[in-house]
Design an enzyme around this catalytic site. Structure first.
Site, PDB file in Angstrom:
ATOM      1  N   ARG A 157       0.850  -1.188   0.000  1.00 20.17           N
ATOM      2  CA  ARG A 157       0.000   0.000   0.000  1.00 20.17           C
ATOM      3  C   ARG A 157       0.886   1.238   0.000  1.00 20.17           C
ATOM      4  NH1 ARG A 157      -2.385  -2.101   5.380  1.00 20.17           N
ATOM      5  NH2 ARG A 157      -3.916  -3.675   4.783  1.00 20.17           N
ATOM      6  N   CYS A 158       0.399   2.327  -0.550  1.00 17.82           N
ATOM      7  CA  CYS A 158       1.146   3.576  -0.422  1.00 17.82           C
ATOM      8  C   CYS A 158       1.174   4.031   1.029  1.00 17.82           C
ATOM      9  CB  CYS A 158       0.547   4.659  -1.315  1.00 17.82           C
ATOM     10  SG  CYS A 158      -1.185   5.022  -0.984  1.00 17.82           S
ATOM     11  N   THR A 159       0.205   3.575   1.829  1.00 18.98           N
ATOM     12  CA  THR A 159       0.149   3.936   3.251  1.00 18.98           C
ATOM     13  C   THR A 159       0.738   2.854   4.158  1.00 18.98           C
ATOM     14  OG1 THR A 159      -2.104   3.063   3.360  1.00 18.98           O
ATOM     15  CG2 THR A 159      -1.862   5.444   2.979  1.00 18.98           C
TER      16      THR A 159
END
Length: 517
Positions: A287-289
């Protein structure tokens, strides 16, 4: 029982268009299952889709905003009716665990519910004039044609963040999904058309990166694109920003992250471990997060690491259709990229979380693995302790199931480590001290802050986006995204019957006033 292989292509004005080459996309959890064969378009097709979108945008924007909102509401109901099927397709295509995939589809539904009502709230303002017999107004107008390029780790939720508000505001969209996730993109495009939104208002272009770049350059040069939205790596984001800058088009960039998670001495360690487990290894760290670096105060470092290691060792990994923490890598390309990061585990680092690193196979097994490890592309979860500011594992996004852990001797040192890598997407802090929580929120450069929660997770009505290497300050979701998909127009209406010149005809200060000090 073998599943159907989907034959896919771009859709221009809703009709399939032959491509210039065909690729196959296997199920990353079951490599002998070919999910799709997709015809990839060339640059000319992308540019033509943008040109076709210009005409459709004019007609779509003439549709009253509440009617457009009603169509978005219908889209939400269609996605709701097909939630399980769409989630199953997400799981089959990219290997995201089914429960996570259900949550992703729910995010699309939430986005539709929110923006359906915004069709009646595209408010402007009336502004008092300094002149008599004159009215001033502001209006939100659509930007025009928006080219949207999305990654495949959230292959339906993130596109909805762009497409739903853009369509609601009266724009047309040319959408290029990730080439390794074409099936869910095609399904979402068909849902949009079924909701009554003109097929020509959403041009779906299945293409690789080079064709997209070349086609976008042509479309920008021709004036057929007024906005670009991109979710992906920081490196590609920079090149898109440069291209847009040449044409004075402001992009919306949602890029990578190196999301810090701070653990202070007064933290609930079990809760911190739970948050680190989910944000570090959920979706296999893709995930980008995802948690980029855990920054743990030296007073609780060893205890946190012990508990975190135990949680990782106990976590279920494997078949994404079953109850697991994470499944396979998105594709072989991402597995190859991740394994190159394992070369940066320095000898002085203590590696924990698994007895092995790299690919999970019958020869390199993981205890408690769910399913057949040789059937798909699975990687061992890895914790790397002793990471410092000088390490590449600290400085760059790794995009895979690896969590670097750094030690801090004070709050100020922890805050410095939270910012020094230059990314600024998401962040988290675990503490019972409200003052420390607010100091962190004020000092961290991330666009999103979680207090006693993980770095991952967003709600459809909050602004989503980052700063620094994580983006250009643009925000998605909630009412804030409207500033990305609309432009402000000011209107002045003079009904005095004479020419009034603002600033020149306003009443002047009486000449007999003395302003001398």
């Amino acid at each position: 029982m073998p599943q159907q292989t989907l034959e896919l292509a771009s859709r221009i004005d809703g009709e399939p268009v032959a491509g210039v080459r065909t690729i196959e996309n296997p199920n990353p959890a079951q490599l002998d299952d070919t999910v799709s064969r997709v015809d990839l378009a060339d640059a000319a097709t992308f540019a033509r889709a943008c040109e076709r979108a210009v005409d459709s945008q004019r007609a779509w924007s003439a549709t009253p905003a509440p009617v457009r909102g009603a169509a978005i509401g219908d889209l939400g109901r269609i996605v709701t009716a097909n939630k399980e099927a769409l989630a199953a397709l997400v799981t089959r295509e990219i290997g995201k665990p089914y429960q996570e995939a259900l949550g992703e589809v729910q995010e699309v539904i939430d986005t539709c519910v929110f923006f359906a009502a915004e069709g009646r709230r595209l408010y402007g303002m009336t502004v008092p004039s300094e002149m008599p017999d004159k009215q001033l107004f502001t209006f939100r107008r659509p930007v025009g044609v928006m080219a949207v390029i999305t990654a495949g780790n959230f292959p339906i939720a993130v596109p909805s963040w762009y497409l739903v508000p853009a369509l609601l505001a009266g724009n047309a969209v040319v959408w290029k999904p990730a080439e390794y996730a074409p099936a869910i993109a095609d399904a979402f495009a068909r849902c949009i058309a079924a909701a009554g939104i003109p097929a020509s208002a959403v041009q779906l272009v299945q293409a690789d990166g080079q064709a997209t770049s070349d086609g976008l350059e042509r479309a920008l040069s021709a004036g057929h694109v007024q906005k670009v939205g991109f979710t992906g790596s920081s490196a590609v984001g920079r090149s898109i920003a440069a291209m847009c800058g040449e044409h004075l088009v402001a992009p919306t960039l949602e890029l990578g992250g190196k999301n810090p998670l701070l653990v202070l001495p007064d933290a609930d360690l079990d809760l911190a471990v739970e948050g680190a487990l989910f944000s570090g290894f959920g979706t296999a760290g893709q995930r980008c997060t995802s948690l980029g670096v855990a920054i743990v105060h030296e007073q609780v470092h060893d205890e946190f690491l012990t508990r975190f290691t135990a949680a990782v060792e106990e976590a279920a990994v494997g078949d994404p259709m079953r109850s697991v923490l994470y499944g396979p890598m998105l594709s072989q390309r991402f597995a190859d990229g991740f394994e190159r990061w394992l070369e940066h585990i320095e000898p002085h680092h203590r590696v924990s979380g698994s007895s092995a690193v790299g690919r999970i196979t019958a020869e390199s097994p993981r205890a408690g693995f769910v399913g057949d490890p040789d059937a798909g592309i699975f990687e061992h979860p890895t914790i790397v302790a002793g990471v410092t500011e000088d390490d590449l594992l600290y400085r760059e996004e790794t995009f895979g199931p690896i969590v670097p852990v750094a030690t801090a001797g004070s709050f100020d040192e922890a805050l410095h480590l939270a910012n020094a890598h230059g990314y600024g997407l998401s962040s988290a802090i675990y503490t019972r001290d409200a003052s420390a929580a607010f100091r962190f929120a004020e000092g961290v450069t991330a666009g999103m802050v979680s207090i006693n929660n993980s770095t991952s997770g967003a709600e459809a009505h909050l602004p989503f986006g980052g700063n620094g290497k994580s983006g250009n300050g643009a925000r998605q979701s909630g009412v804030w995204v409207l500033d990305q998909v609309t432009r402000w127009q000011s209107v002045n209406w003079d009904h005095s019957g004479k020419l009034q010149k603002a600033q020149m005809d306003v009443a002047t200060v009486p000449a007999d006033l003395d302003f001398r000090v």
